[in-house]
Write a protein that holds these residues in place. Structure first.
Motif, PDB file in Angstrom:
ATOM      1  N   ALA A 149      13.229   9.978  -9.414  1.00  0.00           N
ATOM      2  CA  ALA A 149      12.084  10.896  -9.426  1.00  0.00           C
ATOM      3  C   ALA A 149      10.895  10.150 -10.006  1.00  0.00           C
ATOM      4  O   ALA A 149      10.937   9.735 -11.167  1.00  0.00           O
ATOM      5  N   LEU A 150       9.852   9.970  -9.214  1.00  0.00           N
ATOM      6  CA  LEU A 150       8.695   9.194  -9.632  1.00  0.00           C
ATOM      7  C   LEU A 150       7.584  10.117 -10.109  1.00  0.00           C
ATOM      8  O   LEU A 150       6.934  10.800  -9.301  1.00  0.00           O
ATOM      9  N   ASP A 151       7.393  10.165 -11.421  1.00  0.00           N
ATOM     10  CA  ASP A 151       6.265  10.902 -11.990  1.00  0.00           C
ATOM     11  C   ASP A 151       5.085   9.932 -12.011  1.00  0.00           C
ATOM     12  O   ASP A 151       4.909   9.159 -12.950  1.00  0.00           O
ATOM     13  N   VAL A 152       4.317   9.969 -10.945  1.00  0.00           N
ATOM     14  CA  VAL A 152       3.172   9.061 -10.812  1.00  0.00           C
ATOM     15  C   VAL A 152       2.017   9.670 -11.604  1.00  0.00           C
ATOM     16  O   VAL A 152       1.445  10.682 -11.216  1.00  0.00           O
ATOM     17  N   LYS A 153       1.724   9.060 -12.719  1.00  0.00           N
ATOM     18  CA  LYS A 153       0.807   9.649 -13.682  1.00  0.00           C
ATOM     19  C   LYS A 153      -0.640   9.702 -13.158  1.00  0.00           C
ATOM     20  O   LYS A 153      -1.039   8.889 -12.318  1.00  0.00           O
ATOM     21  N   PRO A 154      -1.424  10.668 -13.651  1.00  0.00           N
ATOM     22  CA  PRO A 154      -2.831  10.771 -13.250  1.00  0.00           C
ATOM     23  C   PRO A 154      -3.557   9.438 -13.440  1.00  0.00           C
ATOM     24  O   PRO A 154      -3.370   8.752 -14.441  1.00  0.00           O
ATOM     25  N   GLY A 155      -4.352   9.088 -12.457  1.00  0.00           N
ATOM     26  CA  GLY A 155      -5.046   7.807 -12.487  1.00  0.00           C
ATOM     27  C   GLY A 155      -4.317   6.729 -11.710  1.00  0.00           C
ATOM     28  O   GLY A 155      -4.850   5.640 -11.494  1.00  0.00           O
ATOM     29  N   THR A 156      -3.092   7.030 -11.298  1.00  0.00           N
ATOM     30  CA  THR A 156      -2.299   6.110 -10.482  1.00  0.00           C
ATOM     31  C   THR A 156      -2.110   6.739  -9.107  1.00  0.00           C
ATOM     32  O   THR A 156      -1.643   7.875  -9.004  1.00  0.00           O
ATOM     33  N   ASP A 157      -2.485   6.043  -8.069  1.00  0.00           N
ATOM     34  CA  ASP A 157      -2.452   6.581  -6.711  1.00  0.00           C
ATOM     35  C   ASP A 157      -1.019   6.569  -6.174  1.00  0.00           C
ATOM     36  O   ASP A 157      -0.422   5.495  -6.025  1.00  0.00           O
ATOM     37  N   PRO A 158      -0.454   7.743  -5.870  1.00  0.00           N
ATOM     38  CA  PRO A 158       0.922   7.770  -5.369  1.00  0.00           C
ATOM     39  C   PRO A 158       1.102   7.021  -4.052  1.00  0.00           C
ATOM     40  O   PRO A 158       2.184   6.479  -3.794  1.00  0.00           O
ATOM     41  N   LEU A 159       0.059   6.947  -3.229  1.00  0.00           N
ATOM     42  CA  LEU A 159       0.188   6.218  -1.971  1.00  0.00           C
ATOM     43  C   LEU A 159       0.301   4.716  -2.206  1.00  0.00           C
ATOM     44  O   LEU A 159       1.002   4.011  -1.473  1.00  0.00           O
TER      45      LEU A 159
END
Length: 288
Positions: A149-159
């Motif tokens: 499960a990837l919690d892509v933190k704010p400021g990091t682009d999930p794409l």
């Protein structure tokens, strides 16, 4: 007799190892089956928050992920992905290094090379010899064996994170936690069969979701920690959407002794929770 016992032990060992085979999650069919809603599911899925570290363990580390996965091969391993100053990706829960390592300052102001040199602290604050893993390190460790499960933190682009996932042919062994319906739809447009998770924090959110393209499938609802009416979970299930319930944090079940909290975890599942997101995955899994 000895031959039969040896054969039985061999079969049991092989059976246990099946859940940890390289490329276990190798296609859409496999991951869809893993997350498919079923009203007859006997056990909730267990999501190990930050990998499920104990007080003497480091969070978001390969050491802890390996420890959890070996005991619970079907557990979902959750991690926090952040971008470095030079556009690399590392794992760290907080925006700053202070609590979790021997360094200080924002992760976003450090290069990947600088972050490789720091050492992680345990939850209890003890310094270890463990280095901060890069996201690439994690994908190389996993080899599609466990669901991440990837919690892509704010400021990091999930794409941008997904480009790294693509490079390692790991699209079927991850799902991405998004912070809004709009962000989730942006990722869905690029990856139509990728599983996503998004907050559905109220009946108003649920009303919105029921009429949103995201409801067409491959979605997990991050639901409130406070139990909702049974109809709330029923509406999600009617859409084939799993409900993830967090039990970590101040005042929550994970903070209570297991003897006291056990009934509470079972109540969450009975009410309609499908995934338990917990800081103590091994203990919670043993309840079911």
């Amino acid at each position: 007799m000895k031959t039969n016992i040896f054969l039985l032990l061999t079969l049991l060992t092989a059976s246990k190892g099946m859940a940890q085979l390289v490329n276990r999650f190798h296609d859409t069919k496999t991951v869809d089956a893993f997350f498919k809603y079923s009203s007859t599911r006997k056990h909730p899925l267990i999501l190990a928050h930050r990998g499920g570290p104990g007080s003497s363990d480091t969070e978001n580390s390969i050491t802890t992920f390996d420890k959890t996965a070996k005991v619970l091969p079907d557990a979902i391993i959750e991690m926090d992905v952040r971008m470095t100053r030079d556009s690399g990706f590392v794992l760290l829960h907080d925006a700053t290094l202070d609590r979790e390592s021997d360094a200080k300052g924002p992760v976003s102001e450090k290069t990947l090379a600088e972050l490789r040199k720091i050492k992680l602290k345990t939850l209890a604050g003890e310094l270890t010899n463990q280095s901060m893993p890069t996201f690439t390190d994690i994908l190389n460790w996993n080899k599609n064996r466990y669901m991440l499960a990837l919690d892509v933190k704010p400021g990091t682009d999930p794409l941008r994170v997904m480009k790294e996932v693509d490079k390692h042919k790991a699209v079927h062994s991850v799902f991405v936690i998004c912070y809004s319906f709009a962000e989730a739809q942006r990722v869905r447009d690029k990856y139509p069969t990728l599983w996503l998770a998004v907050g559905v924090n109220s009946m108003a959110d649920l009303d919105k979701l029921e009429n949103h393209p995201l409801a067409s499938g491959h979605l997990i609802a991050l639901t409130p920690q406070k139990l909702q009416p049974a109809t709330y979970y029923e509406r999600l299930h009617k859409l084939g959407i799993l409900a993830s319930v967090g039990t970590y944090g101040p005042g929550q079940l994970d903070e209570k002794p297991m003897a006291e909290a056990g009934a509470g975890y079972r109540d969450v599942v009975k009410q309609g929770g499908d995934i338990l997101t917990t800081d103590r995955p091994q203990e919670v899994a043993s309840l079911f």
